[in-house]
Design a protein around this motif. Structure first.
Motif, PDB file in Angstrom:
ATOM      1  N   PHE A 150       0.840  -1.188   0.000  1.00 38.11           N
ATOM      2  CA  PHE A 150       0.000   0.000   0.000  1.00 38.11           C
ATOM      3  C   PHE A 150       0.877   1.240   0.000  1.00 38.11           C
ATOM      4  O   PHE A 150       1.761   1.381   0.854  1.00 38.11           O
ATOM      5  CB  PHE A 150      -0.913   0.007   1.229  1.00 38.11           C
ATOM      6  N   THR A 151       0.695   2.076  -0.994  1.00 39.01           N
ATOM      7  CA  THR A 151       1.448   3.320  -0.983  1.00 39.01           C
ATOM      8  C   THR A 151       0.473   4.466  -0.745  1.00 39.01           C
ATOM      9  O   THR A 151      -0.543   4.572  -1.431  1.00 39.01           O
ATOM     10  CB  THR A 151       2.176   3.530  -2.317  1.00 39.01           C
ATOM     11  N   PRO A 152       0.766   5.304   0.203  1.00 41.83           N
ATOM     12  CA  PRO A 152      -0.183   6.343   0.572  1.00 41.83           C
ATOM     13  C   PRO A 152      -0.169   7.547  -0.363  1.00 41.83           C
ATOM     14  O   PRO A 152       0.096   8.648   0.056  1.00 41.83           O
ATOM     15  CB  PRO A 152       0.286   6.725   1.972  1.00 41.83           C
ATOM     16  N   THR A 153      -0.375   7.283  -1.640  1.00 39.15           N
ATOM     17  CA  THR A 153      -0.533   8.415  -2.548  1.00 39.15           C
ATOM     18  C   THR A 153      -1.803   8.195  -3.340  1.00 39.15           C
ATOM     19  O   THR A 153      -2.207   7.056  -3.575  1.00 39.15           O
ATOM     20  CB  THR A 153       0.621   8.517  -3.558  1.00 39.15           C
ATOM     21  N   ASN A 154      -2.394   9.229  -3.749  1.00 37.13           N
ATOM     22  CA  ASN A 154      -3.543   9.054  -4.615  1.00 37.13           C
ATOM     23  C   ASN A 154      -3.260   9.552  -6.018  1.00 37.13           C
ATOM     24  O   ASN A 154      -4.117   9.682  -6.837  1.00 37.13           O
ATOM     25  CB  ASN A 154      -4.766   9.746  -4.024  1.00 37.13           C
ATOM     26  N   GLN A 155      -2.011   9.863  -6.260  1.00 36.39           N
ATOM     27  CA  GLN A 155      -1.628  10.298  -7.601  1.00 36.39           C
ATOM     28  C   GLN A 155      -0.407   9.501  -8.053  1.00 36.39           C
ATOM     29  O   GLN A 155       0.560   9.414  -7.317  1.00 36.39           O
ATOM     30  CB  GLN A 155      -1.238  11.770  -7.549  1.00 36.39           C
ATOM     31  N   ILE A 156      -0.515   8.907  -9.217  1.00 36.92           N
ATOM     32  CA  ILE A 156       0.680   8.257  -9.756  1.00 36.92           C
ATOM     33  C   ILE A 156       1.215   9.159 -10.863  1.00 36.92           C
ATOM     34  O   ILE A 156       0.530   9.425 -11.849  1.00 36.92           O
ATOM     35  CB  ILE A 156       0.351   6.871 -10.330  1.00 36.92           C
ATOM     36  N   ARG A 157       2.452   9.651 -10.634  1.00 31.44           N
ATOM     37  CA  ARG A 157       3.021  10.537 -11.655  1.00 31.44           C
ATOM     38  C   ARG A 157       3.814   9.716 -12.650  1.00 31.44           C
ATOM     39  O   ARG A 157       4.624   8.873 -12.286  1.00 31.44           O
ATOM     40  CB  ARG A 157       3.940  11.557 -10.993  1.00 31.44           C
ATOM     41  N   THR A 178      -3.940   1.343 -19.057  1.00 27.21           N
ATOM     42  CA  THR A 178      -5.182   2.100 -18.949  1.00 27.21           C
ATOM     43  C   THR A 178      -5.323   2.953 -20.192  1.00 27.21           C
ATOM     44  O   THR A 178      -4.328   3.477 -20.698  1.00 27.21           O
ATOM     45  CB  THR A 178      -5.125   3.049 -17.726  1.00 27.21           C
ATOM     46  N   VAL A 179      -6.566   3.082 -20.659  1.00 25.46           N
ATOM     47  CA  VAL A 179      -6.799   3.958 -21.795  1.00 25.46           C
ATOM     48  C   VAL A 179      -7.273   5.303 -21.259  1.00 25.46           C
ATOM     49  O   VAL A 179      -8.152   5.357 -20.392  1.00 25.46           O
ATOM     50  CB  VAL A 179      -7.852   3.341 -22.742  1.00 25.46           C
ATOM     51  N   PHE A 180      -6.630   6.372 -21.735  1.00 21.45           N
ATOM     52  CA  PHE A 180      -6.961   7.705 -21.234  1.00 21.45           C
ATOM     53  C   PHE A 180      -7.694   8.500 -22.302  1.00 21.45           C
ATOM     54  O   PHE A 180      -7.615   8.191 -23.494  1.00 21.45           O
ATOM     55  CB  PHE A 180      -5.689   8.471 -20.881  1.00 21.45           C
ATOM     56  N   LEU A 181      -8.376   9.536 -21.838  1.00 27.18           N
ATOM     57  CA  LEU A 181      -8.849  10.540 -22.777  1.00 27.18           C
ATOM     58  C   LEU A 181      -7.766  11.607 -22.921  1.00 27.18           C
ATOM     59  O   LEU A 181      -7.560  12.173 -23.974  1.00 27.18           O
ATOM     60  CB  LEU A 181     -10.146  11.170 -22.287  1.00 27.18           C
ATOM     61  N   ASN A 182      -7.096  11.845 -21.806  1.00 24.28           N
ATOM     62  CA  ASN A 182      -5.989  12.798 -21.828  1.00 24.28           C
ATOM     63  C   ASN A 182      -4.932  12.335 -20.826  1.00 24.28           C
ATOM     64  O   ASN A 182      -5.180  12.335 -19.619  1.00 24.28           O
ATOM     65  CB  ASN A 182      -6.519  14.170 -21.444  1.00 24.28           C
ATOM     66  N   VAL A 183      -3.776  11.949 -21.342  1.00 19.50           N
ATOM     67  CA  VAL A 183      -2.755  11.372 -20.467  1.00 19.50           C
ATOM     68  C   VAL A 183      -2.203  12.419 -19.498  1.00 19.50           C
ATOM     69  O   VAL A 183      -2.068  12.179 -18.304  1.00 19.50           O
ATOM     70  CB  VAL A 183      -1.608  10.764 -21.293  1.00 19.50           C
ATOM     71  N   SER A 184      -1.925  13.618 -20.017  1.00 16.72           N
ATOM     72  CA  SER A 184      -1.257  14.587 -19.159  1.00 16.72           C
ATOM     73  C   SER A 184      -2.165  15.076 -18.038  1.00 16.72           C
ATOM     74  O   SER A 184      -1.681  15.476 -16.970  1.00 16.72           O
ATOM     75  CB  SER A 184      -0.741  15.760 -19.981  1.00 16.72           C
ATOM     76  N   LYS A 185      -3.473  15.028 -18.282  1.00 12.10           N
ATOM     77  CA  LYS A 185      -4.387  15.412 -17.208  1.00 12.10           C
ATOM     78  C   LYS A 185      -4.801  14.222 -16.367  1.00 12.10           C
ATOM     79  O   LYS A 185      -5.488  14.381 -15.350  1.00 12.10           O
ATOM     80  CB  LYS A 185      -5.636  16.060 -17.802  1.00 12.10           C
ATOM     81  N   GLY A 186      -4.459  13.056 -16.798  1.00  6.53           N
ATOM     82  CA  GLY A 186      -4.798  11.868 -16.038  1.00  6.53           C
ATOM     83  C   GLY A 186      -6.269  11.481 -16.161  1.00  6.53           C
ATOM     84  O   GLY A 186      -6.813  10.800 -15.300  1.00  6.53           O
ATOM     85  N   GLN A 187      -6.920  11.930 -17.255  1.00  7.55           N
ATOM     86  CA  GLN A 187      -8.332  11.572 -17.451  1.00  7.55           C
ATOM     87  C   GLN A 187      -8.442  10.177 -18.051  1.00  7.55           C
ATOM     88  O   GLN A 187      -8.024   9.949 -19.179  1.00  7.55           O
ATOM     89  CB  GLN A 187      -8.968  12.542 -18.431  1.00  7.55           C
ATOM     90  N   VAL A 188      -9.022   9.269 -17.295  1.00 10.17           N
ATOM     91  CA  VAL A 188      -9.203   7.911 -17.797  1.00 10.17           C
ATOM     92  C   VAL A 188     -10.458   7.879 -18.659  1.00 10.17           C
ATOM     93  O   VAL A 188     -11.436   8.571 -18.376  1.00 10.17           O
ATOM     94  CB  VAL A 188      -9.312   6.918 -16.627  1.00 10.17           C
ATOM     95  N   ALA A 189     -10.392   7.087 -19.741  1.00  8.07           N
ATOM     96  CA  ALA A 189     -11.537   7.002 -20.646  1.00  8.07           C
ATOM     97  C   ALA A 189     -12.713   6.334 -19.958  1.00  8.07           C
ATOM     98  O   ALA A 189     -12.539   5.388 -19.182  1.00  8.07           O
ATOM     99  CB  ALA A 189     -11.141   6.223 -21.894  1.00  8.07           C
ATOM    100  N   LYS A 190     -13.910   6.856 -20.285  1.00  7.38           N
ATOM    101  CA  LYS A 190     -15.108   6.295 -19.654  1.00  7.38           C
ATOM    102  C   LYS A 190     -15.465   4.979 -20.322  1.00  7.38           C
ATOM    103  O   LYS A 190     -15.189   4.765 -21.492  1.00  7.38           O
ATOM    104  CB  LYS A 190     -16.261   7.284 -19.793  1.00  7.38           C
ATOM    105  N   LYS A 191     -16.141   4.152 -19.515  1.00  5.18           N
ATOM    106  CA  LYS A 191     -16.487   2.821 -19.980  1.00  5.18           C
ATOM    107  C   LYS A 191     -17.386   2.894 -21.206  1.00  5.18           C
ATOM    108  O   LYS A 191     -17.153   2.206 -22.198  1.00  5.18           O
ATOM    109  CB  LYS A 191     -17.191   2.067 -18.852  1.00  5.18           C
TER     110      LYS A 191
END
Lengths: 251, 1009
Positions: free
Chosen positions: A6-13, A57-70
């Motif tokens: 468990f890593t206590p971050t909620n952002q993976i850079r 993971t498939v993104f809508l925008n990688v730099s913003k970290g937006q994951v594509a919707k199902k």
């Protein structure tokens, strides 16, 4: 592994990202890959997908970290299996070429052009080929800038013209023989313009001649012979490349 | 001693009886050049103090920097011995193994050799090599045991130990001589030459009491022979000189009681006489000076009657003190020159044996030479300078000298008056110059250094031929024959007898007639012009740069044969590709290379097939010297060097020989032209090895034959010459056909039945070792042997046959692995459909180019269907190696992926011959590696021998297999793949390699977030 710790971050850079994009069903999908890896994957040199993808993971925008919707995935690809879609995008998507990939490409293009030039040309003084290293140097001296998206052969032909100012260089000649029963006059005229004739027998529009030409004229001559002789003439290649062979000791 | 003036030099040169030509040879760093310094100092050219530090003979900058000699250089010295004045022509040689060729050129023009051995290091590999050269050339050696001072001051040995050491070194040298002696006798016995039962070998050895051993320290400037000490002590001990001389060396001692010399010193535990009388004295001198014991020093100086200036005594450096004392007490220069004048034969004393060896080459006995040539022999021996004596000069090498060293000014001893005058002149000149400068005139170079005859700038190089006059007198401007190394007097004489025009002879048989330019005496760094020269001397001749390449014989008689070529003990084996840094310098570069080729006896320059300039040198240091010469003297431009490009070949795997394997359906590949009714079926097969061998041997014949066949078909006008040659070729061709037939049959495979008659073409370039076989049903006439175009009624064949063959030529010129030519591949055409009639109907026209690319492409795929393999060029490597380092040589060969083929001991010696095959690509720097590993005891020679298939699948990836197997297995690289990638990368072809191996290990270039 990562699931157990468990890593206590909620952002993976992500670092060192190369983005591959694909537009489908009006949406733009992106995946995050490592730099300098996508080309190797496409050439099937890299077989380990984890060495290519940063995350499945498939993104809508990688730099913003937006994951594509199902639902977007389903409408565009018919399913929402991220791993599968990643592979598809990897294979077909638009690619951002990374620094090293570009460098390797340009380098090999340069070498390829030099190889083609060295293969096609001779030192006009000695009638011997030039080593590739000399040609490379000469190309640099002409100041010719390579175009990464044009093929090597075309560029090589351009370079040869420029090289003539720098080096005593000429296209290696082809030795060709023409035998036609008719239309000899025209052929003869054309030959005298473009070639060095070695032997010639001209008699009542019949012609038999052996000559050296620049390989660039071969197609044109073939066409000419065919037309003038109405399909009865013949053009033969005796030697693809006329040059001096064997070692020569300097004295 | 006075400095040698030109007039004096002249006088000495005319008296051949008093000329001695010697060279100094030894292992590297055994003190040759220091020794030469001492000899030069004895003539007053340099000061005695500087001897040993100046290295006068090392005139090159890089020689001085590196501290090793790189070229041989020569100087004339005068010496008075037994009230006669002698002229000693001294040649200093390099000791490094790379420059062995320089030694052979020096040995050739000398009559004697000073073999220098470091007493601490003993006999080293190069010592053996030079002894061998000296032996082969048959010249008189004198042994100089050098650096004895090191035993005393550095190793601090007791006199007894030092004695034993010296004895051992002399024994070692004698052992080498003994080996040479015995192997020569063995050789003679093998050739069944009658020899006397017991050959006297006592003359060839080094024995101190005979006087051919000098004990010396070149650094401290002293040296002596036993006779020096025998003279000194004979009176003191009351023993006769002769007796003492004999017993001074060996197991004798002096008994003070009985006042006589007794033997068996060792058994009785007594000090040998040599230790007692010589070494202990030396030791006490050294000790006294090192400790600066004034009393003892005074005693010694008064005893030896050597005067040392008091200010020198007060100097702090005791080393300097020893030097100045010892060089006065036992001056080395004098001692060695005495020895030389005494022992070395004069040029008149040339032995019959040596003359015969010089004149007769190719192992032909002397008596088989033409009578005119045999008649020249007495002139060699007599060394006559009378008019009418034939002139014979041997030029052993060409040297290039910067113009400024060639002086025309005669060197004269200046009287005080003259000095004064010169001084004034110089002053005047200076004043004038200053005035002119004031007037603003352009500065005019005062051309003193410019040699007028050459009209060149002083910085320019002048080529001078160095050689020796064996007979006759030469004057500047003489016109003489220059005979190249290949000249055969028999041919020359024959022509002369038949009175063929002179011009004819010159063109073919390596003769030119040329005018002798300036004649120079070689004075170390400088050259002195002398107008005329007498036999027996070593001289330099100018004006021959256009006629002589490396060595030559000059004579006024056509009967004179070219001298036997120098015994090449070192072959140029290190190959490097060189090119100018700036392309615009190409012409200077080529000119420089030609000069280099001329001046360096061991460098070879040639253009290879790919157009690269290849420089072959003897080793790394030699290479550096050549590059240096090129950059600074010959071409004056920067050059780049790299490993030369190694050619490869491609073939298909040759594992199965059964018919079934050849005929497998999956090997048959189909190709067609899009949109036309034209298709072809081709299969690839490996040719039997014997067939490939025959094709390789006869490629020239096949090339000519293809030309002739082509010409014949065309029916073009040919002159009679062609036809005559043609018939000649056809008989040869038939012979070749027969050979091929047998070879195919011997392969024992039914697949090749009738293959010979089906041959359509050879490739690439119409002559290579690949075959196109015609097994079509519809084009039976297409064959290499018959002229199908005339006989054939088939129009399609006539029109497209050439295109078809051209396609095959292209396919064989560049294979699928890395675009290298194919080797030993057979393409079998099993079907060819060309239905042009139908095409014409549908309005499509099939062009020759299309057929060509179809064939090319199909051949390539056919080859890929079989497993392609890489073929490597192989060197045959012969190494002569000493038994003690045999193992290490094997290790080097193994590391280079070589294979040992043969190991054989040389009779009468402890040397082995190891013959191995090494891939050319692994051979760079092989020679230097083997030399370092074997500490110089192995000499490799490389010759190209054959092509060898590397039986390793280039597409097999060792990394993948290893993971499944044991982890411990060493991960090896697939060699074939590595070679291919190397070539592909060079050619800019796509390489099957990942750009980055580990994605996570790249440098992170993201900004800080």
């Amino acid at each position: 592994m990562s699931s157990k710790i468990f890593t206590p971050t909620n952002q993976i850079r992500l670092t060192n990202v190369a983005v591959v994009r694909m537009k489908k069903a009006g949406k733009r999908f992106e995946i995050a890959c490592y730099r300098n890896k996508v080309v190797s994957w496409r050439e099937k040199l890299e077989k380990d997908i984890d060495e290519v993808l940063q995350t499945h993971t498939v993104f809508l925008n990688v730099s913003k970290g937006q994951v594509a919707k199902k639902e977007d995935l389903v409408t565009a690809f018919g399913h929402d299996d991220h791993a599968e879609i990643c592979k598809k995008i990897l294979a077909e998507g638009e690619l951002q070429i990374s620094d090293k990939e570009r460098q390797v490409h340009l380098e090999s293009l340069k070498k390829e052009i030099a190889t083609i030039v060295a293969d096609k040309c001779l030192n006009s003084d000695t009638k011997r080929p030039y080593p590739i290293s000399i040609i490379e140097k000469a190309i640099k001296e002409t100041g010719y800038s390579l175009k990464p998206n044009r093929n090597a052969k075309q560029q090589a032909l351009e370079v040869i013209k420029l090289l003539k100012d720098v080096l005593p260089i000429q296209r290696a000649q082809m030795r060709i023989r023409v035998v036609t029963p008719s239309g000899g006059k025209l052929i003869k005229n054309r030959l005298s313009q473009i070639s060095v004739t070695e032997s010639e027998e001209y008699d009542d529009d019949k012609i038999t001649a052996v000559f050296l030409i620049d390989p660039g004229y071969f197609k044109e001559l073939e066409e000419l012979v065919r037309q003038e002789s109405r399909g009865h003439g013949n053009l033969e290649i005796l030697n693809i490349k006329e040059m001096t062979v064997g070692e020569e000791i300097l004295e | 001693m006075p400095v040698l003036t030109t007039s004096r030099l002249h006088e000495l040169q005319s008296n051949a009886n008093n000329i001695r030509n010697i060279c100094i040879v030894a292992h590297v760093d055994h003190g040759k050049t220091t020794l030469a310094d001492n000899l030069v100092a004895s003539n007053g050219i340099i000061s005695q103090k500087l001897a040993g530090q100046l290295r006068y003979m090392d005139s090159r900058k890089d020689e001085q920097e590196r501290g090793i000699t790189m070229k041989s250089s020569s100087i004339s010295l005068s010496h008075t011995f037994k009230e006669q004045e002698y002229l000693v022509n001294l040649v200093d040689t390099p000791g490094h193994v790379d420059f062995t060729s320089e030694v052979s050129t020096a040995v050739r023009i000398c009559d004697g050799a000073l073999v220098v051995v470091d007493v601490v290091e003993g006999v080293a590999p190069q010592t053996k090599a030079v002894l061998k050269q000296v032996w082969n050339e048959g010249i008189k050696p004198i042994l100089v045991v050098n650096k004895i001072d090191r035993l005393i001051s550095e190793l601090k040995m007791t006199p007894g130990d030092a004695y034993k050491r010296i004895v051992r070194v002399i024994e070692q040298v004698n052992a080498v001589i003994g080996e040479l002696f015995s192997s020569e006798i063995m050789e003679k016995a093998e050739k069944n030459v009658h020899t006397d039962e017991d050959i006297d070998d006592s003359e060839v050895y080094f024995i101190p009491s005979v006087g051919n051993v000098v004990l010396a320290s070149a650094y401290d400037g002293w040296g002596f022979t036993l006779s020096d000490f025998a003279l000194l002590y004979a009176k003191k001990l009351g023993v006769s000189y002769k007796d003492l001389l004999e017993k001074l060396w060996g197991d004798f001692y002096y008994s003070a009681k009985s006042k006589c010399i007794m033997d068996q010193a060792e058994q009785l535990g007594r000090k040998p006489l040599f230790v007692q009388l010589v070494l202990e004295n030396l030791y006490s001198v050294y000790n006294a000076f090192l400790k600066k014991d004034k009393n003892i020093i005074e005693k010694i100086t008064s005893m030896t009657k050597v005067h040392i200036k008091p200010q020198e005594l007060n100097r702090s450096d005791s080393k300097m003190l020893i030097q100045s004392f010892m060089s006065k007490w036992l001056p080395m220069g004098g001692c060695i020159l005495d020895c030389v004048c005494d022992l070395v034969p004069s040029p008149c004393g040339l032995s019959d044996k040596r003359v015969e060896r010089l004149l007769s080459k190719f192992d032909k006995p002397f008596s088989s030479l033409p009578p005119e040539t045999q008649a020249l022999k007495p002139f060699f021996v007599s060394c006559d300078s009378k008019e009418g004596t034939p002139v014979i000069i041997f030029i052993s090498k060409m040297i290039s000298v910067p113009g400024q060293y060639v002086t025309r000014i005669n060197r004269q001893t200046l009287t005080a008056e003259e000095m004064d005058r010169k001084h004034r002149e110089a002053k005047d000149k200076y004043l004038q110059k200053m005035e002119r400068l004031k007037l603003g005139e352009e500065e005019v170079d005062i051309g003193e250094a410019i040699s007028e005859d050459h009209n060149t700038r002083s910085s320019q190089e002048i080529m001078i031929a160095v050689g020796r006059i064996f007979s006759g007198t030469v004057t500047e401007g003489d016109e003489l024959y220059i005979l190249g190394p290949k000249y055969d007097p028999e041919l020359g004489l024959k022509d002369k007898r038949q009175e063929v025009e002179v011009g004819d002879i010159f063109s073919q048989k390596a003769i030119t007639r040329s005018r002798i330019g300036k004649i120079y005496a070689l004075m170390g760094r400088e050259m002195e012009s002398i107008g005329k020269v007498y036999p027996g001397n070593i001289i330099g001749i100018g004006g021959l740069q256009d006629t002589i390449i490396k060595s030559a014989t000059i004579s006024d008689s056509l009967a004179c044969p070219a001298f036997t070529e120098l015994i090449g003990s070192s072959m140029p084996i290190l190959q490097t590709a060189i090119q100018p840094k700036e392309l615009t310098h190409m012409s200077q570069f080529v000119k420089g290379l030609k000069l280099l080729n001329q001046a360096d006896p061991c460098a070879r320059v040639y253009i290879d097939d790919s157009g690269e300039y290849i420089l072959s040198t003897a080793g790394e240091i030699h290479l550096q010297k050549c590059i240096n010469d090129l950059e600074e003297h010959y071409a004056g431009i920067k050059v780049l060097c790299s490993d030369p490009i190694v050619p490869f070949r491609e073939t298909v795997v040759a594992d199965d020989l059964k018919k079934g394997a050849y005929a497998k359906p999956e090997y048959l590949v189909e190709g067609s032209v899009v949109g036309c009714h034209c298709s072809v079926k081709i299969r690839a097969a490996p040719l039997p090895g014997t067939v490939v061998g025959i094709l390789d041997e006869n490629s020239e014949l096949i090339r000519v034959a293809s030309d002739v066949v082509n010409a014949k078909i065309s029916g073009a006008n040919k002159n009679r010459d062609d036809i005559r040659n043609g018939t000649d070729i056809f008989t040869n061709l038939n012979r070749l056909k027969g050979k091929l037939e047998i070879a195919f049959k011997e392969s024992g495979c039914t697949f090749w039945e009738n293959a010979v008659n089906e041959i359509w073409s050879f490739g690439p370039r119409n002559c290579g070792p690949n075959i196109l076989l015609n097994r079509t049903r519809n084009f039976r006439n297409a064959s290499f042997w018959g002229d199908y175009a005339e006989e054939s009624e088939n129009f399609d064949l006539k029109r497209y046959g050439y295109s078809f063959v051209s396609g095959f030529q292209y396919a064989t010129a560049a294979g699928p692995l890395c675009e290298e030519p194919l080797h030993g591949v057979c393409f079998i055409v099993e079907e060819w459909i060309a239905d042009t009639e139908r095409d014409v109907v549908s309005g499509v026209f099939l062009s020759g180019g299309q057929v060509m690319s179809m064939v090319k492409d199909t051949c390539r795929r056919a080859m890929q269907a079989r497993s392609p393999r890489l073929v490597l060029p192989m060197y045959q490597c012969d190494v002569f190696v000493n038994a003690d380092v045999l193992g290490r040589v094997y290790a080097v060969i193994g590391r280079r992926h070589g294979r040992v083929l043969l190991e054989d001991i040389q009779e009468g010696s402890t040397t082995f011959l190891v013959r191995s095959a090494i891939p050319v690509i692994e051979s760079f720097h092989f020679a230097s590696e083997i030399r370092t590993e074997a500490s110089g005891l192995a000499i490799p020679q490389l010759i190209f021998s054959h092509w060898e298939t590397l039986d390793l699948d280039p597409f097999w990836d060792p990394l993948e297999n290893v993971e499944e197997e044991d982890e411990d297995i060493e991960i090896t690289v697939n060699r074939a793949q590595a070679y291919i990638n190397q070539v592909r990368r060079r050619k800019g072809l796509p390489v099957r390699e990942r750009i980055v191996a580990h994605a996570e290990k790249q440098r992170t270039l993201s900004k800080n977030k």
